[in-house]
Scaffold this active site. Structure first.
Site, PDB file in Angstrom:
ATOM      1  N   LYS A  13      42.755   4.770  42.664  1.00 60.28           N
ATOM      2  CA  LYS A  13      42.343   6.185  42.685  1.00 60.28           C
ATOM      3  C   LYS A  13      40.898   6.347  42.191  1.00 60.28           C
ATOM      4  CE  LYS A  13      45.679   7.530  39.943  1.00 60.28           C
ATOM      5  NZ  LYS A  13      46.305   6.202  39.691  1.00 60.28           N
ATOM      6  N   ARG A  88      50.806  14.757  37.506  1.00 58.79           N
ATOM      7  CA  ARG A  88      51.573  13.529  37.260  1.00 58.79           C
ATOM      8  C   ARG A  88      53.053  13.787  37.102  1.00 58.79           C
ATOM      9  NH1 ARG A  88      47.332   9.858  35.594  1.00 58.79           N
ATOM     10  NH2 ARG A  88      48.287   7.824  35.370  1.00 58.79           N
ATOM     11  N   ARG A 127      41.757  -6.802  35.371  1.00 60.62           N
ATOM     12  CA  ARG A 127      40.950  -5.865  34.577  1.00 60.62           C
ATOM     13  C   ARG A 127      41.209  -6.046  33.079  1.00 60.62           C
ATOM     14  NH1 ARG A 127      41.210   0.421  35.951  1.00 60.62           N
ATOM     15  NH2 ARG A 127      43.336   0.106  35.196  1.00 60.62           N
ATOM     16  N   ARG A 133      41.138  -3.066  28.749  1.00 61.10           N
ATOM     17  CA  ARG A 133      41.666  -1.692  28.628  1.00 61.10           C
ATOM     18  C   ARG A 133      43.077  -1.769  28.025  1.00 61.10           C
ATOM     19  NH1 ARG A 133      42.070   2.820  33.477  1.00 61.10           N
ATOM     20  NH2 ARG A 133      44.186   3.404  32.914  1.00 61.10           N
ATOM     21  N   ARG A 144      54.050   1.869  32.630  1.00 59.83           N
ATOM     22  CA  ARG A 144      53.318   2.879  33.418  1.00 59.83           C
ATOM     23  C   ARG A 144      53.921   2.982  34.821  1.00 59.83           C
ATOM     24  NH1 ARG A 144      47.509   0.564  32.856  1.00 59.83           N
ATOM     25  NH2 ARG A 144      46.838   2.235  34.255  1.00 59.83           N
TER      26      ARG A 144
HETATM   27  P1  AP5 Z   1      41.374   1.853  39.784  1.00 58.08           P
HETATM   28  O1  AP5 Z   1      40.427   2.377  40.775  1.00 58.08           O
HETATM   29  O2  AP5 Z   1      41.018   1.939  38.346  1.00 58.08           O
HETATM   30  O3  AP5 Z   1      42.822   2.463  40.005  1.00 58.08           O
HETATM   31  P2  AP5 Z   1      43.481   3.790  39.433  1.00 58.08           P
HETATM   32  O4  AP5 Z   1      44.495   4.206  40.410  1.00 58.08           O
HETATM   33  O5  AP5 Z   1      42.420   4.739  39.034  1.00 58.08           O
HETATM   34  O6  AP5 Z   1      44.221   3.158  38.197  1.00 58.08           O
HETATM   35  P3  AP5 Z   1      44.221   3.477  36.640  1.00 58.08           P
HETATM   36  O7  AP5 Z   1      44.291   2.180  35.925  1.00 58.08           O
HETATM   37  O8  AP5 Z   1      43.147   4.419  36.274  1.00 58.08           O
HETATM   38  O9  AP5 Z   1      45.668   4.016  36.467  1.00 58.08           O
HETATM   39  P4  AP5 Z   1      46.316   5.302  35.918  1.00 58.08           P
HETATM   40  O10 AP5 Z   1      46.459   6.249  37.009  1.00 58.08           O
HETATM   41  O11 AP5 Z   1      47.577   4.928  35.230  1.00 58.08           O
HETATM   42  O12 AP5 Z   1      45.318   5.690  34.765  1.00 58.08           O
HETATM   43  P5  AP5 Z   1      44.681   7.049  34.263  1.00 58.08           P
HETATM   44  O13 AP5 Z   1      43.371   6.738  33.705  1.00 58.08           O
HETATM   45  O14 AP5 Z   1      44.834   8.111  35.286  1.00 58.08           O
HETATM   46  O15 AP5 Z   1      41.672   0.325  40.170  1.00 58.08           O
HETATM   47  C1  AP5 Z   1      42.435  -0.514  39.339  1.00 58.08           C
HETATM   48  C2  AP5 Z   1      41.805  -1.908  39.319  1.00 58.08           C
HETATM   49  O16 AP5 Z   1      41.926  -2.482  40.612  1.00 58.08           O
HETATM   50  C3  AP5 Z   1      40.302  -1.908  38.997  1.00 58.08           C
HETATM   51  O17 AP5 Z   1      39.996  -3.012  38.221  1.00 58.08           O
HETATM   52  C4  AP5 Z   1      39.648  -1.971  40.380  1.00 58.08           C
HETATM   53  O18 AP5 Z   1      38.404  -2.604  40.343  1.00 58.08           O
HETATM   54  C5  AP5 Z   1      40.667  -2.786  41.179  1.00 58.08           C
HETATM   55  N1  AP5 Z   1      40.719  -2.426  42.600  1.00 58.08           N
HETATM   56  C6  AP5 Z   1      40.566  -1.192  43.144  1.00 58.08           C
HETATM   57  N2  AP5 Z   1      40.712  -1.231  44.480  1.00 58.08           N
HETATM   58  C7  AP5 Z   1      41.004  -2.518  44.799  1.00 58.08           C
HETATM   59  C8  AP5 Z   1      41.267  -3.173  46.016  1.00 58.08           C
HETATM   60  N3  AP5 Z   1      41.258  -2.539  47.191  1.00 58.08           N
HETATM   61  N4  AP5 Z   1      41.524  -4.492  45.970  1.00 58.08           N
HETATM   62  C9  AP5 Z   1      41.530  -5.167  44.792  1.00 58.08           C
HETATM   63  N5  AP5 Z   1      41.273  -4.596  43.601  1.00 58.08           N
HETATM   64  C10 AP5 Z   1      41.005  -3.274  43.590  1.00 58.08           C
HETATM   65  O19 AP5 Z   1      45.688   7.420  33.072  1.00 58.08           O
HETATM   66  C11 AP5 Z   1      45.728   6.654  31.890  1.00 58.08           C
HETATM   67  C12 AP5 Z   1      46.689   7.318  30.913  1.00 58.08           C
HETATM   68  O20 AP5 Z   1      46.186   8.610  30.552  1.00 58.08           O
HETATM   69  C13 AP5 Z   1      48.104   7.595  31.458  1.00 58.08           C
HETATM   70  O21 AP5 Z   1      48.962   6.480  31.345  1.00 58.08           O
HETATM   71  C14 AP5 Z   1      48.532   8.751  30.558  1.00 58.08           C
HETATM   72  O22 AP5 Z   1      48.904   8.293  29.279  1.00 58.08           O
HETATM   73  C15 AP5 Z   1      47.245   9.549  30.417  1.00 58.08           C
HETATM   74  N6  AP5 Z   1      47.110  10.575  31.485  1.00 58.08           N
HETATM   75  C16 AP5 Z   1      46.175  10.626  32.475  1.00 58.08           C
HETATM   76  N7  AP5 Z   1      46.385  11.693  33.254  1.00 58.08           N
HETATM   77  C17 AP5 Z   1      47.467  12.337  32.761  1.00 58.08           C
HETATM   78  C18 AP5 Z   1      48.192  13.499  33.144  1.00 58.08           C
HETATM   79  N8  AP5 Z   1      47.837  14.225  34.227  1.00 58.08           N
HETATM   80  N9  AP5 Z   1      49.260  13.870  32.395  1.00 58.08           N
HETATM   81  C19 AP5 Z   1      49.637  13.150  31.316  1.00 58.08           C
HETATM   82  N10 AP5 Z   1      49.014  12.034  30.900  1.00 58.08           N
HETATM   83  C20 AP5 Z   1      47.928  11.626  31.625  1.00 58.08           C
HETATM   84 MG    MG Z   2      41.904   5.639  37.218  1.00 57.65          MG
END
Ligand code: AP5
Ligand code: MG
Length: 193
Positions: A13, A88, A127, A133, A144
């Protein structure tokens, strides 16, 4: 254009939202990035959120909604936005619906990146080793993914029922996936004419 980007943790994402932001000239709003910034700044909200995030659980709906409302007041969102990591759960989807109605900015599209768990585990392991992280350790990633399956997956049906959802294959080269997302947006806007 106002877009929600759905997908499991590690589905790409953030990676794709960064590209969409540049291509479409709209704001990228990641609730995860906003929360990590609060943790880093050591604000009271950040201190409360840290333990929950490190455990791979969801931060409370109230905290995240308040953060999002504040972010949507900033002028760069007037041209449009990509929401990454929100909503979410179904309560957040309802809250977003009400908020966007109130500010007169309904969604144009919801794109969902489909990536198998095995790829997600590999990506987050890489990562974790490179960046450390906290919630990328393998056990927390499993948590997760469970939280995603139980609480976030139903959000896709919510948008599908409203005719907003397009699913996109999220496996392959980053540029290839970006092309698929742009094609999905284009076919939606053509269909809407
Ligand atoms: P990346 O682009 O970082 O993927 P992502 O979907 O953004 O994944 P996140 O790790 O950010 O996941 P998330 O949704 O759980 O985290 P968030 O920060 O929202 O890519 C991932 C990796 O893969 C990277 O290293 C990238 O380089 C690699 N990659 C990308 N594309 C690729 C490809 N095509 N091929 C190979 N490799 C690739 O949330 C974190 C925490 O915050 C949650 O767990 C929760 O506690 C809290 N939180 C956030 N939002 C909320 C909400 N709305 N409500 C409640 N809690 C929340
Ligand atoms: Mg993300």
């Amino acid at each position: 254009m106002r877009i929600v980007l759905l997908g499991a943790p590690g589905s790409g994402k953030g990676t794709q939202a960064t590209r969409l932001k540049t291509e479409l000239g709209i704001a990228h709003i990641s609730t995860g990035d906003l929360l990590r910034a609060a943790v880093k700044a050591g604000t009271p909200l950040g201190l409360r959120a840290k333990a929950v995030m490190d455990a791979g659980q969801l931060v409370s709906d109230e905290i995240v909604l308040a953060m999002l409302e504040e972010r949507l007041e900033q002028p760069d969102t007037h041209a449009g936005f990509i929401l990454d990591g929100y909503p979410r759960n179904l309560a957040q989807a309802d809250a977003l619906d009400r908020l966007l109605k109130r500010i007169g900015q309904p969604l144009d599209a919801v794109l969902k990146l489909n990536v198998p768990d095995a790829d997600i585990i590999k990506r987050t392991e890489i990562r974790f080793k490179a960046e450390g992280r906290a919630d990328d350790d393998p056990e927390t990633v499993r948590r997760r993914l469970q939280v995603y399956a139980q609480q976030t997956a139903p959000v896709a049906d919510y948008y599908s029922q409203r005719g907003l959802l397009t699913e996109v294959d999220g496996v392959g080269a980053i540029e290839e996936i970006f092309t698929r997302l742009m094609a999905a947006l284009k076919s939606r806007s053509t269909a809407a004419v």
